[in-house]
Motif scaffolding. Sequence first.
Motif, PDB file in Angstrom:
ATOM      1  N   TYR B 239       0.844  -1.211   0.000  1.00  0.00           N
ATOM      2  CA  TYR B 239       0.000   0.000   0.000  1.00  0.00           C
ATOM      3  C   TYR B 239       0.871   1.249   0.000  1.00  0.00           C
ATOM      4  N   ALA B 240       1.934   1.225   0.814  1.00  0.00           N
ATOM      5  CA  ALA B 240       2.811   2.408   0.901  1.00  0.00           C
ATOM      6  C   ALA B 240       3.470   2.662  -0.453  1.00  0.00           C
ATOM      7  N   ARG B 241       3.890   1.590  -1.112  1.00  0.00           N
ATOM      8  CA  ARG B 241       4.538   1.775  -2.421  1.00  0.00           C
ATOM      9  C   ARG B 241       3.542   2.310  -3.451  1.00  0.00           C
ATOM     10  N   GLU B 242       2.274   1.880  -3.328  1.00  0.00           N
ATOM     11  CA  GLU B 242       1.248   2.424  -4.241  1.00  0.00           C
ATOM     12  C   GLU B 242       1.135   3.938  -4.057  1.00  0.00           C
ATOM     13  N   MET B 243       1.445   4.424  -2.845  1.00  0.00           N
ATOM     14  CA  MET B 243       1.379   5.861  -2.579  1.00  0.00           C
ATOM     15  C   MET B 243       2.730   6.531  -2.838  1.00  0.00           C
ATOM     16  N   GLN B 244       3.563   5.832  -3.599  1.00  0.00           N
ATOM     17  CA  GLN B 244       4.870   6.386  -4.020  1.00  0.00           C
ATOM     18  C   GLN B 244       5.812   6.611  -2.842  1.00  0.00           C
ATOM     19  N   ILE B 245       5.641   5.857  -1.764  1.00  0.00           N
ATOM     20  CA  ILE B 245       6.571   5.980  -0.645  1.00  0.00           C
ATOM     21  C   ILE B 245       7.672   4.954  -0.844  1.00  0.00           C
ATOM     22  N   ASP B 246       8.900   5.412  -0.730  1.00  0.00           N
ATOM     23  CA  ASP B 246      10.052   4.548  -0.949  1.00  0.00           C
ATOM     24  C   ASP B 246      10.393   3.864   0.375  1.00  0.00           C
ATOM     25  N   TYR B 254       6.576   3.307  11.666  1.00  0.00           N
ATOM     26  CA  TYR B 254       7.062   4.430  12.464  1.00  0.00           C
ATOM     27  C   TYR B 254       7.356   5.617  11.546  1.00  0.00           C
ATOM     28  N   VAL B 255       7.000   6.803  12.001  1.00  0.00           N
ATOM     29  CA  VAL B 255       7.419   8.015  11.294  1.00  0.00           C
ATOM     30  C   VAL B 255       8.099   8.918  12.301  1.00  0.00           C
ATOM     31  N   PHE B 256       9.283   9.373  11.955  1.00  0.00           N
ATOM     32  CA  PHE B 256       9.993  10.327  12.791  1.00  0.00           C
ATOM     33  C   PHE B 256       9.819  11.715  12.197  1.00  0.00           C
ATOM     34  N   ASN B 257       9.508  12.665  13.083  1.00  0.00           N
ATOM     35  CA  ASN B 257       9.433  14.059  12.663  1.00  0.00           C
ATOM     36  C   ASN B 257       8.322  14.290  11.629  1.00  0.00           C
ATOM     37  N   ALA B 258       7.161  13.639  11.845  1.00  0.00           N
ATOM     38  CA  ALA B 258       6.072  13.736  10.866  1.00  0.00           C
ATOM     39  C   ALA B 258       5.509  15.147  10.800  1.00  0.00           C
ATOM     40  N   GLN B 259       5.316  15.624   9.580  1.00  0.00           N
ATOM     41  CA  GLN B 259       4.585  16.857   9.359  1.00  0.00           C
ATOM     42  C   GLN B 259       3.157  16.454   8.989  1.00  0.00           C
ATOM     43  N   LEU B 260       2.329  17.434   8.621  1.00  0.00           N
ATOM     44  CA  LEU B 260       0.926  17.103   8.380  1.00  0.00           C
ATOM     45  C   LEU B 260       0.781  16.011   7.314  1.00  0.00           C
ATOM     46  N   GLU B 261       1.526  16.152   6.239  1.00  0.00           N
ATOM     47  CA  GLU B 261       1.407  15.198   5.129  1.00  0.00           C
ATOM     48  C   GLU B 261       1.719  13.765   5.590  1.00  0.00           C
ATOM     49  N   GLN B 262       2.779  13.612   6.365  1.00  0.00           N
ATOM     50  CA  GLN B 262       3.169  12.279   6.823  1.00  0.00           C
ATOM     51  C   GLN B 262       2.154  11.729   7.836  1.00  0.00           C
ATOM     52  N   LEU B 263       1.592  12.633   8.657  1.00  0.00           N
ATOM     53  CA  LEU B 263       0.591  12.192   9.644  1.00  0.00           C
ATOM     54  C   LEU B 263      -0.615  11.586   8.924  1.00  0.00           C
ATOM     55  N   VAL B 264      -1.136  12.319   7.940  1.00  0.00           N
ATOM     56  CA  VAL B 264      -2.326  11.864   7.212  1.00  0.00           C
ATOM     57  C   VAL B 264      -2.024  10.569   6.456  1.00  0.00           C
ATOM     58  N   GLU B 265      -0.879  10.547   5.805  1.00  0.00           N
ATOM     59  CA  GLU B 265      -0.442   9.384   5.029  1.00  0.00           C
ATOM     60  C   GLU B 265      -0.308   8.146   5.940  1.00  0.00           C
ATOM     61  N   PHE B 266       0.270   8.370   7.116  1.00  0.00           N
ATOM     62  CA  PHE B 266       0.531   7.299   8.086  1.00  0.00           C
ATOM     63  C   PHE B 266      -0.788   6.647   8.526  1.00  0.00           C
ATOM     64  N   ILE B 267      -1.762   7.495   8.852  1.00  0.00           N
ATOM     65  CA  ILE B 267      -3.059   6.967   9.307  1.00  0.00           C
ATOM     66  C   ILE B 267      -3.758   6.253   8.145  1.00  0.00           C
ATOM     67  N   ASP B 268      -3.654   6.818   6.950  1.00  0.00           N
ATOM     68  CA  ASP B 268      -4.288   6.183   5.773  1.00  0.00           C
ATOM     69  C   ASP B 268      -3.737   4.779   5.550  1.00  0.00           C
ATOM     70  N   ILE B 269      -2.428   4.658   5.580  1.00  0.00           N
ATOM     71  CA  ILE B 269      -1.812   3.352   5.308  1.00  0.00           C
ATOM     72  C   ILE B 269      -2.108   2.392   6.465  1.00  0.00           C
ATOM     73  N   GLY B 270      -2.067   2.908   7.685  1.00  0.00           N
ATOM     74  CA  GLY B 270      -2.311   2.066   8.857  1.00  0.00           C
ATOM     75  C   GLY B 270      -3.700   1.462   8.885  1.00  0.00           C
ATOM     76  N   THR B 271      -4.667   2.138   8.276  1.00  0.00           N
ATOM     77  CA  THR B 271      -6.041   1.635   8.313  1.00  0.00           C
ATOM     78  C   THR B 271      -6.443   0.971   6.992  1.00  0.00           C
ATOM     79  N   ARG B 272      -5.567   1.021   6.026  1.00  0.00           N
ATOM     80  CA  ARG B 272      -5.901   0.509   4.689  1.00  0.00           C
ATOM     81  C   ARG B 272      -6.001  -1.015   4.672  1.00  0.00           C
TER      82      ARG B 272
END
Lengths: 244, 279
Positions: B239-246, B254-272
Amino acid sequence: MLSVREFHRPKSGYRESEYEDAFSLDAEGGKFAVADGATESSFSNIWARALVSTFVANPPPLDMNDRQSVKNLLDEARRKWYAEIEWTSLPWFQKNKAVLGSYSTFLGLQVDSPVNPRRYRCITIGDSCLFHLSGPKMESFPFSDYRDLNYTPRLMWSGHGYPIGLSKDVEPPGLEVKYGKIKDGDTLILATDAISKWMLQNKATKPWQQVLENAENWDSYIGNLISSGAMKNDDITAIFISVS
Amino acid sequence: MTYEAEISRTNPSLILFLIDQSRSMSHKLPGGERSKAQEAADAINRQIGDFVLRCTKSDGIRDYFYLGVIGYGYVTGKAGSILKGDLIHPISELAGMPLRTEKRKMKVSDGSGGDIEVDYDFGVWFDPIANGDTPMCKGLSIARDAIKDWIEEHPSSYPPILINITDGQATDGNPEDIIKEIQGLKTTDGDTLVWNCHLSSNPSTPVSFPSEETDIPNDKYAISLFGVSSVLPSQYVGYAREMQIDLKDNARAYVFNAQLEQLVEFIDIGTRGPQGQMQ
């Protein structure tokens, strides 16, 4: 003459009211349709029913351009779908989803007037299949390999729900069409995806014969196939048409 | 294979959100317009709304999911459910109990390559708070007990998912042992997954889904949370790779130093993952 047997059941463990496939038929008029409403969208059962009932009640002339035939079906079915839903009385969370519209696959079959052999046209959008059994031969459309049913199918979209509604025109998606001829003794089967996949996967053992042999206890026969893992737990719909 | 159980009304799944409500959450989140507390509350409320949406059928809402939100630090030393009533709610109950709905705009496809903007009701189940210290261990203990009870009753369900959003260090002990204990709670379909989202306090580069300790800065607290974040099951890597995350195959949740974009992305992938298993 066209003799018809129809089978349908909701997913195992689900109620009849939760069945999201749809079918309609007019054996005398040679018109048949099945549809599989997408679980992910709201009111997809109403949309699937609108598509099949519109097609059977008002089929396009056989010589009408295929795409125009689907466009006419889409326009009429959208009006029927939209009129059936009480949009303004929906709770807030249902409104949020309903505005996105409904989705369904569709497969419609028209058989021409009774001469032998008879012509037919089958129009399909998505992964419902038509099987044509003639003597020892079996042809399936649009798929011949069960693995092709593993992908997300193409779907007919109803357009938006309230408050956007019918104000915007909707173009039909890509469609596939088969023209063929049937003769006395042939059988045609319209089937939604789960049973189509099972029949294609087991075609060497002619599973359609097993289905007909178990016609009297169809529900438990299919239920057992599902619980053994041989068939996906999905809504199941099949129409068997014998030509004589 | 694991993380493949079908989710249905007879075999539902549990999602728990854990949210830091300490005073430092009042600082602005880089990449957003508002505070960390506001952006995190918005992201979780949006996700609850998304679960409601996905479970909404023509005949009503099907209880494929049970959800809970645990806050820690809303009062110094305190942790507990921040939703009305029970700690865990079936999704149909949540649909009927938002604190309020707010009119917002969303873009929907017009079916021919463009978008149309339409009003929709945004459900708000809890309001942001940034007040006390960071009793993360207390919050985790509450989550652990709830997950333990859940698994006893649903031993073959899709494994529970715990998503922890924090910007700081626990003030009531070391959370590692409790998190390891939570990860050891398993259904027949796999271990409980623990996702840790570490919100940024500065605009430096975020690190999403690291696989090695050396991928993150030499920060004791970050290394600790990284070490107890679940290794992503292969479906989630996809799922993360589908969202172009390397990311690598052994990446952690885990996300270190998440900004808004990473926060939203993190929750999306976590619940996908669980959303994809709905029958």
